[in-house]
Design an enzyme around this catalytic site. Structure first.
Site, short mmCIF file in Angstrom:
data_model
loop_
_atom_site.label_atom_id
_atom_site.label_comp_id
_atom_site.label_asym_id
_atom_site.label_seq_id
_atom_site.Cartn_x
_atom_site.Cartn_y
_atom_site.Cartn_z
N SER A 53 0.80 -1.23 0.00
CA SER A 53 0.00 0.00 0.00
C SER A 53 0.83 1.28 0.00
O SER A 53 0.32 2.34 -0.31
CB SER A 53 -0.96 0.01 1.20
OG SER A 53 -0.23 0.09 2.40
N HIS A 92 1.18 4.26 6.73
CA HIS A 92 0.57 5.13 5.74
C HIS A 92 0.98 6.58 5.97
O HIS A 92 1.51 6.93 7.02
CB HIS A 92 -0.96 5.00 5.78
CG HIS A 92 -1.45 3.75 5.09
ND1 HIS A 92 -2.76 3.37 5.15
CD2 HIS A 92 -0.82 2.82 4.35
CE1 HIS A 92 -2.91 2.24 4.46
NE2 HIS A 92 -1.74 1.89 3.98
N ASP A 133 -7.97 6.13 4.69
CA ASP A 133 -8.04 4.98 5.58
C ASP A 133 -9.27 4.92 6.49
O ASP A 133 -9.31 4.08 7.39
CB ASP A 133 -6.80 4.95 6.48
CG ASP A 133 -5.54 4.64 5.71
OD1 ASP A 133 -5.63 4.24 4.54
OD2 ASP A 133 -4.45 4.81 6.29
#
Length: 192
Positions: A53, A92, A133
Site C-alpha cells: 500500500s 501510511h 483509511d
C-alpha cells in the site's frame, strides 16, 4: 569409575553453560529491544512493511525504524498506527491534519477547566491506495489521535530485510525447518 563421574560432571557443566549462554543471548536481545523502545518512545520501534500500500516509497518486506518523540504529526509524514482492537501495524502517509483552532481550545477550557489542547487528529492514506483509511479505522472512528493511535513516525528503513519475518509467518513449515537446522548445528557443534 572416577573417570566416568568426572566426564559426566564435565558434560553437565557444558550443558549448563550452553543453557546459560542461550539465556544470556535472549535476555540481551530483550533488553536491547526495551532500551530501543524507551529511547524512541515507541512500543514497537522497528516494524516490517506487510503490504504494497505504500509503494513506491516502501516495498513489502522493508524494515522501518520509528521515532515517536514528536508531539505532532505533520502533513505528508509517514506514520505507523495500530487500529483499535487489532494489533496489526499499518504504515501510511498523513494526508490531512485537523489542527485545533482557538475556539476548540476555549471550549476545552470551559469543559475541563484546563487550556490543554486536544490531541492532534490525523487522516491517513497509503500512497498506492485510491481512498483514505477511514474504512480501516475502528468502528465510529473518522480520524486517528496522535497520542493514542500512532506507534511512531518513520525515520529510516532497510530494504527487503524484513522479508524473512513475512516468509516465516506465511509459511509455518519454514519455522520447523529453521529450528531443525539450528538444532542440528548445536548437536554437531557439541560432538567436536
Amino acid at each position: 569409575m572416577l573417570s566416568f563421574l568426572s566426564s559426566n560432571l564435565s558434560s553437565t557443566r557444558q550443558s549448563l553453560a550452553q543453557v546459560l549462554n542461550f539465556a544470556l543471548v535472549l535476555s540481551t536481545a530483550f533488553m536491547l529491544w526495551k532500551g530501543l523502545s524507551v529511547f524512541t518512545a515507541s512500543s514497537s520501534p522497528i516494524v516490517v512493511v506487510l503490504s504494497g500500500s505504500m509503494e513506491p516509497a516502501f516495498q513489502r518486506g522493508d524494515l522501518l525504524f520509528l521515532w515517536n518523540r514528536s508531539p505532532r504529526a505533520e502533513l505528508g509524514e509517514i506514520v505507523v498506527y495500530n487500529v483499535r482492537g487489532k494489533d496489526i501495524p499499518i504504515v501510511h502517509r498523513v494526508v490531512r491534519t485537523f489542527p485545533e483552532v482557538e475556539g476548540k481550545a476555549k471550549k476545552v477550557k470551559e469543559i475541563t477547566g484546563t487550556s490543554s489542547i486536544p490531541p492532534n487528529m490525523l487522516l491517513t492514506k497509503g500512497d498506492n491506495n485510491v481512498a483514505d483509511d477511514t474504512e480501516l479505522y475502528a468502528k465510529n472512528q473518522d480520524f486517528l489521535h496522535r497520542e493514542e493511535d500512532i506507534v511512531g513516525s518513520v525515520r529510516g528503513y532497510m530494504p527487503m530485510v524484513g522479508y524473512v519475518t513475512i516468509m516465516l509467518s506465511e509459511h509455518p513449515w519454514l519455522k520447523t525447518v529453521l529450528l531443525g537446522i539450528m538444532g542440528l548445528m548445536v548437536i554437531l557443534q557439541r560432538e567436536q
